[in-house]
Design an enzyme around this catalytic site. Structure first.
Site, mmCIF file in Angstrom:
data_model
loop_
_atom_site.group_PDB
_atom_site.id
_atom_site.type_symbol
_atom_site.label_atom_id
_atom_site.label_comp_id
_atom_site.label_asym_id
_atom_site.label_seq_id
_atom_site.Cartn_x
_atom_site.Cartn_y
_atom_site.Cartn_z
ATOM 1 C CD1 TRP A 28 -1.932 2.174 1.724
ATOM 2 C CD2 TRP A 28 -3.215 0.702 0.422
ATOM 3 N NE1 TRP A 28 -3.050 2.685 1.475
ATOM 4 C CE2 TRP A 28 -4.021 1.863 0.584
ATOM 5 C CE3 TRP A 28 -3.729 -0.409 -0.419
ATOM 6 C CZ2 TRP A 28 -5.372 1.924 0.186
ATOM 7 C CZ3 TRP A 28 -4.818 -0.048 -0.822
ATOM 8 C CH2 TRP A 28 -5.900 0.970 -0.691
ATOM 9 C CG PHE A 60 -3.185 -4.425 10.297
ATOM 10 C CD1 PHE A 60 -3.458 -3.656 11.473
ATOM 11 C CD2 PHE A 60 -3.472 -5.848 10.121
ATOM 12 C CE1 PHE A 60 -4.019 -4.298 12.582
ATOM 13 C CE2 PHE A 60 -4.137 -6.255 11.372
ATOM 14 C CZ PHE A 60 -4.293 -5.809 12.434
ATOM 15 C CB VAL A 97 -0.172 4.534 8.123
ATOM 16 C CG1 VAL A 97 -1.529 4.900 8.306
ATOM 17 C CG2 VAL A 97 0.229 3.227 8.228
ATOM 18 C CB THR A 143 -12.206 7.440 9.353
ATOM 19 O OG1 THR A 143 -11.101 6.808 8.782
ATOM 20 C CG2 THR A 143 -12.882 7.911 8.448
ATOM 21 C CG HIS A 167 -8.255 2.969 8.733
ATOM 22 N ND1 HIS A 167 -7.114 2.968 8.218
ATOM 23 C CD2 HIS A 167 -8.633 1.613 9.104
ATOM 24 C CE1 HIS A 167 -6.893 2.074 7.499
ATOM 25 N NE2 HIS A 167 -7.504 1.235 8.215
#
Length: 164
Positions: free
Chosen positions: A31, A66, A90, A95, A97
């Site tokens: 990601w 994660f 990240v 939010t 998250h």
């Protein structure tokens, strides 16, 4: 802020050990691949500059930050390594998250390190914007991947010297 003015990847205050006798794992999140790819390249370049042989760098990818914890655990359970470098990114959204992922990854990496009594290095960018991540993945603030590799070398060397 002082970090706006300088590269954070300054190793002039420390001596990075020779890496010829060490084996490293690198777990890279897919990601935010533009960022994590740059972190990976920085880590590998520093390791090789310090003498780590390419065959002594074991690389795996995981879907996101994660999963870095699981990837590090899998590597250490299957391979004889001196340290594992976890690389991810990240970026804060709208939010909570971001907070959950960052906390889980930091705690998980620490737990894997304790479980195996091996250095597992947190090379995860936790930024507010993509621009901040780019600045820390080879941009004006250096490359956090290089910093993570330097940390892995220093910790592997520390552990070896304390065990000798």
């Amino acid at each position: 802020m002082a970090t706006q003015l300088k590269s954070l990847s300054d190793f002039s205050h420390t001596t990075i050990p020779d890496g010829r006798k060490y084996r490293f794992g690198i777990v890279t999140a897919q990601w935010n691949a533009e960022i994590t790819g740059a972190l990976y390249n920085g880590a590998v370049l520093l390791l090789e500059k310090q003498g780590v042989l390419p065959e002594n760098i074991i690389e795996i990818t995981v879907p996101g930050s994660f999963e870095l914890t699981s990837g590090a655990d899998i590597l250490l359970s299957k391979k004889d390594l001196d340290a594992v470098i976890c690389l991810g990114c990240v970026i804060k959204g709208e939010t909570p998250h971001f907070d959950f992922i960052c906390n889980a990854v930091a705690n998980g990496i620490s737990q894997v390190s304790i479980k195996y009594n091996k250095p597992v290095v947190f090379g995860v960018l936790t930024t507010n914007t993509l621009e901040q991540a780019q600045a820390r993945a080879g941009g004006k603030h250096g490359n956090k991947g290089e910093e993570a590799a330097a940390t892995a070398l220093l910790m592997a060397d520390l552990q070896k010297n304390l065990n000798d």
